[in-house]
Enzyme design. Structure first.
Site: not given
Ligand SMILES: *[C@@H]1O[C@H](CO)[C@@H](O)[C@H](O)[C@H]1NC(C)=O
Ligand SMILES: *[C@@H]1O[C@H](CO)[C@@H](O)[C@H](O)[C@H]1NC(C)=O
Ligand SMILES: *[C@@H]1O[C@H](CO)[C@@H](O)[C@H](O)[C@H]1NC(C)=O
Ligand SMILES: *[C@@H]1O[C@H](CO)[C@@H](O)[C@H](O)[C@H]1NC(C)=O
Ligand SMILES: *[C@@H]1O[C@H](CO)[C@@H](O)[C@H](O)[C@H]1NC(C)=O
Ligand SMILES: *[C@@H]1O[C@H](CO)[C@@H](O)[C@H](O)[C@H]1NC(C)=O
Ligand SMILES: *[C@@H]1O[C@H](CO)[C@@H](O)[C@H](O)[C@H]1NC(C)=O
Length: 680
Positions: A384-386, A389-390, A404, A501
Site C-alpha cells: 500500500q502506498g501513497g 493499493t497493489v 494497482k 519516487d
C-alpha cells in the site's frame, strides 16, 4: 392457496428493500391505522392497542412501558395475541402450597384472575388443569360449584413412572368442562378427619396444554419437572367483543368475516345453580376472516383476499425483475461514464493513431480484474502506498499480475495520465516493470503490471533473512541496471519520464535478482500536482531532493538525487532514515554519509561491501556524493551515472578475461549479453 400464501410470505422475507418493507407492513399490519403495531416482538392487533386512541375500550388497553406488553385491565403479561384464532396467551400464577398442615374442610385455595364481565375467558379447549404432589386432590371451583379435579398419588419407591408423563403419580391432569372467567383452585390431601401435616409441595395449575411436553418426541424435561419448577405458566384466553359494547359493528369487515357468540356455555349444557347471573348473561362476539381471506376482521377494510395477495406477489416479482434490469442498465451507464471520465476514449485514440502497436497496451474490463484479484480481497494486497493499493491477481489464462488500484483521480490530470499510460505501455525495458494495461471502467483507474516475484530491494537489504550474502557484485549490478533504466527513460523515450519516487522499495527484484524499476512515471500522472502547492510535494522522506522540496520544481536531477540515496543504501546497508543511530536522530543517511565520506568512509560501509574492490567502492561512493549535491545543476545527469556504473562492470569483466583465460568462452557470451543491454 396455502402454498401460495407461504410463497408470498417467503418473498416478503426475501425482499428487503425499504419500499417492500413498507408494502409488507401495510398489508399485514392489523393495528388501528396510525397506532403502534407491536410491543417488543409481540404484535398488538386492534381492538387491543397501546395508547388511549388505539384500543377499542379499556378492556383492551395494553401498557408497553417496559417493552413487554401488559393487559392493563388485569395487569397480566401478554405473551402473544392471535387474530386468526381469537385467542391470546398470558402469564398466570400457579397455586403452590408447601409443608402445610391441612384441616378438615379447609383446603388451601387461590382465586384466579377475575375476568367476570370482561370479553375474556380461560379457554376450555386449549388449557389443561393439572395437580402436583403426593396425595393431592387438585380441584377447580366456581363459587360453590365443583367444576373439575384430579388426584395424584405418592410414588412407590423404585417407581420411575413420573418421568414418562402426568398420569396420576405425583402429577395428574384433567380438562375443564367449560370456559370460565374466574375460578378457585384448591389443593389438599384426600380423606383426613384429623389435621394432616405434609412435607411436600402441592400444586394446582391451569396451563396451556401445548406448552407441556407430550409423550411422543424427545423432550429434555418431563411435564412433571416443568410444572414443579414453574411459578407462572402460559394460559390461553379466548377473547371477542362484548355485544353490548360501544363497538360500531359497521367498522367490522362483515363482508369477508364470520362472527359467532362465545360464552362460558355452562348455562346451556349444565344446569348449575347459583352462578353469577352476569356471567351467564354475557355475550361475546368473536369474528374471523372468511376462508380465503386474512387480516383483522375488526377493521374495515380488514380481511384481505389471499388471491389479491397472490396478484400482489406477482406484482412484486415483476417490480423486482424491473429493479434488477434497471440496476444492470445503470451499472453499464456508470461504467461508460467512468470510462469516459478516466480518458478511455482518448487512450483508445492515442493507441490506434500515434502508435501502431495497440495490443501491447490492453484495456482490461472490470469483471476480469475483479475475478483475478478475488474481488480485491485484502489477503491479496502486496503493498500500500501513497498512490494506491497493489493486489496480486491471476488472469483467466493463468498469468500472474499485480493490479494497482489508484487513489481517486483528479479530472484535470486525465490527459496526462492517458499520455503516460500510453507511453509506459510502449516501454519495453528489461529493468522497468512492464505495464500490461489498465482498466478505466471503474471509478478509479486500475493499472495492471507484470508480477515480480522476489520482493523489493528494500526488503532484500533491510529485512534480510536469507543466508545468501548480498555481495558487492550483486549490488553493483542492481545499481547499474536501475541507472540504465532511469537513463533510458530520462532521455531515450519519446517524452522524458521522471519517476519522482525512486527508492529501494520501488526497485523490485525478479527470481534472478535482476532489478525492475516499478511505479515508473505513473505516480506523477495519478495524483501529482506540481504547479502550485508546495505542501503537496510528493516523494518519500529520506529520498526527497531538498531542492525540489524548497522550489516544488521537479527536474530530472531530482530523480538523480533519489538514486544517490539508493546508492548510499547499497553501500552502507542502512535505511535512509534510521531510528537506530541515536546520536544522529535528526540527520538523514545521505547527510551522515557525506560527512563521513572523506575521513572515515569505511566505518559506515556494509561488511559485504568492504569485501569488494577498494577502487570500485571509491568510484561508487564519489558518484553517490555527486548525486547528492544540494545544487541540482551540479549533479551528473542520469546518463552519466549509468555510464560510470556500467563502466565499472565492463572493466570487471575485462579483468576477469585476463585472469581466467580458460573461461574465455563463458565470458564472451557475458560480454555479448552486456552489449545487448547497451544497444537496447
Ligand atoms: C405502565 O406500566 C408502568 C410500569 O409498570 C407504569 O409506571 C405506568 O404507570 C403504566 N401505565 C399506565 C397507563 O398504567
Ligand atoms: C419443607 O420441609 C422440608 C423438610 O421438612 C424442607 O427441606 C423444605 O425446604 C421445606 N420446603 C419449603 C418450601 O419450605
Ligand atoms: C373463591 O373462594 C373464596 C373463599 O371461599 C370465595 O370468597 C370466592 O368467592 C371464591 N371465588 C370463586 C370464583 O369461586
Ligand atoms: C432422543 O434422544 C436420544 C439422545 O439424546 C437419541 O439417542 C434418540 O435417538 C432420540 N430419539 C428421537 C426419536 O429423536
Ligand atoms: C349473539 O348475541 C346477540 C346479542 O345477545 C344475539 O342478538 C345474537 O342472536 C346472538 N347470535 C348467535 C349466533 O347466537
Ligand atoms: C342458590 O343459592 C341460594 C342462596 O344464595 C340458595 O338459597 C339456593 O338454595 C341455591 N340453589 C341451589 C340449587 O343450590
Ligand atoms: C528469491 O528467489 C529465489 C530463487 O528464485 C528464492 O530461493 C528466494 O526464496 C526468493 N527470495 C524472496 C525474498 O522471495
Amino acid at each position: 392457496m396455502c402454498v401460495l400464501l407461504l410463497l408470498f410470505q417467503l418473498m416478503m422475507i426475501l425482499l428487503s428493500s425499504p419500499i417492500n418493507v413498507v408494502l409488507v407492513e401495510s398489508v399485514l399490519t392489523t393495528a388501528k391505522p396510525g397506532c403502534p403495531t407491536s410491543c417488543g416482538q409481540i404484535a398488538i392487533p386492534f381492538p387491543f392497542g397501546i395508547g388511549s386512541n388505539c384500543y377499542l375500550d379499556p378492556w383492551y388497553a395494553v401498557n408497553c412501558s417496559s417493552n413487554k406488553p401488559f393487559l392493563l385491565s388485569f395487569n397480566l403479561e401478554v405473551l402473544d395475541i392471535s387474530i386468526e384464532e381469537g385467542t391470546m396467551r398470558v402469564s398466570h400464577s400457579v397455586l403452590t402450597a408447601c409443608n402445610k398442615t391441612y384441616y378438615d374442610g379447609e383446603d388451601i385455595y387461590m382465586e384466579s384472575v377475575n375476568m367476570e364481565n370482561s370479553p375474556f375467558f380461560f379457554s376450555q379447549t386449549m388449557n389443561i388443569f393439572s395437580g402436583l404432589g403426593c396425595d393431592n386432590v387438585a380441584s377447580l371451583f366456581y363459587y360453590d360449584s365443583f367444576i373439575t379435579g384430579c388426584y395424584s398419588s405418592c410414588q412407590a419407591s423404585g417407581d420411575k413412572r413420573e418421568t414418562i408423563g402426568c398420569y396420576g403419580i405425583k402429577c395428574c391432569q384433567t380438562r375443564m368442562p367449560y370456559s370460565l372467567q374466574v375460578f378457585n383452585a384448591s389443593v389438599g390431601p384426600v380423606n383426613y378427619d384429623k389435621p394432616k401435616e405434609t412435607t411436600d409441595c402441592k400444586k394446582a395449575i391451569l396451563v396451556q396444554e401445548s406448552w407441556l411436553p407430550g409423550l411422543t418426541g424427545n423432550h429434555t424435561e418431563t411435564a412433571y419437572a416443568m410444572l414443579s419448577h414453574a411459578e407462572r405458566v402460559p394460559v390461553v384466553l379466548d377473547w371477542g367483543i362484548r355485544s353490548d359494547s360501544s363497538f360500531n359493528w359497521d367498522m367490522n369487515d362483515r363482508h369477508h368475516s364470520d362472527c359467532a357468540n362465545i360464552s362460558s356455555s355452562m348455562d346451556d349444557r349444565f344446569a348449575i345453580d347459583n352462578m353469577s347471573s352476569s356471567t351467564i348473561g354475557i355475550q361475546v362476539r368473536q369474528c374471523m376472516c372468511s376462508r380465503g381471506f386474512e387480516g383483522n376482521p375488526y377493521l374495515n377494510p380488514g380481511c384481505q383476499g389471499i388471491c389479491s395477495g397472490f396478484i400482489f406477489l406477482l406484482l412484486l416479482i415483476g417490480a423486482w425483475r424491473l429493479h434488477i434490469i434497471m440496476k444492470r442498465r445503470k451499472d453499464i451507464k456508470l461504467k461508460d461514464k467512468y470510462f469516459k471520465r478516466n480518458g478511455g476514449l482518448l487512450l483508445q485514440q492515442q493507441l490506434t493513431s500515434s502508435y501502431g502497436n495497440v495490443d501491447r497496451s490492453k484495456l482490461f474490463n472490470s469483471k476480469e480484474l475483479d475475478k483475478a484479484t478475488d474481488h480485491f480481497n485484502v489477503n491479496r494486497i502486496l503493498g500500500q502506498g501513497g498512490q494506491g493499493t497493489v493486489y496480486k491477481g491471476m488472469l483467466a489464462n493463468g498469468k500472474i499480475i499485480a493490479v494497482k488500484k489508484s487513489k481517486a483521480i483528479d479530472e484535470g490530470k486525465i490527459e496526462e495520465f492517458i499520455n503516460e499510460v500510453a507511453i509506459l505501455s510502449q516501454i519495453n525495458h528489461r529493468n522497468v516493470v512492464k505495464l500490461l494495461g489498465c482498466c478505466l471502467e471503474t471509478e478509479v483507474p486500475l493499472l495492471v503490471y507484470e508480477f515480480i516475484p522476489n520482493g523489493s530491494l528494500f526488503q532484500y537489504l533491510h529485512d534480510q533473512t536469507e543466508d545468501l550474502p548480498f555481495t558487492w557484485e550483486m549490488r553493483l549490478q542492481i545499481a547499474a541496471e536501475v541507472a540504465g533504466a532511469l537513463s533510458y527513460l530520462h532521455s531515450a523515450a519519446s517524452l522524458p519520464i521522471y519517476h519522482r519516487d525512486i527508492k529501494s522499495a520501488n526497485i523490485l527484484l525478479d527470481e534472478k535478482y535482476r532489478a525492475k524499476a516499478a511505479d515508473f512515471g505513473t505516480s506523477r500522472s495519478i495524483s501529482f500536482d506540481q504547479t502550485h502547492v508546495t505542501t503537496k510535494v510528493q516523494g518519500t522522506f529520506g529520498y526527497l531532493d531538498p531542492e525540489y522540496f524548497q522550489s516544488s520544481q521537479f527536474t530530472d536531477k531530482s530523480d538523480v538525487y533519489s538514486f544517490g540515496v539508493v546508492l548510499v543504501e547499497l553501500l552502507t546497508g542502512q535505511k535512509p532514515i534510521s531510528s537506530s543511530t541515536t546520536q544522529d536522530m535528526c540527520r538523514s543517511l545521505a547527510t551522515i554519509f557525506l560527512s563521513m565520506l572523506d575521513n572515515n568512509l569505511f566505518d559506515i560501509l556494509d561488511p559485504e561491501v568492504i569485501k569488494g574492490k577498494n577502487e570500485e567502492i571509491m568510484i561508487v561512493a564519489n558518484l553517490a556524493k555527486r548525486c547528492l549535491n544540494l545544487n541540482g545543476k551540479n549533479r551528473p545527469p542520469m546518463k552519466e551515472v549509468a555510464m560510470v556504473l556500467e563502466g565499472i562492470q565492463a572493466s570487471k569483466k575485462e579483468s576477469n578475461v585476463q585472469q581466467n583465460r580458460e573461461e574465455v568462452e563463458y565470458v564472451r557470451t557475458e560480454v555479448i549479453e552486456h552489449w545487448d543491454i547497451l544497444i537496447k
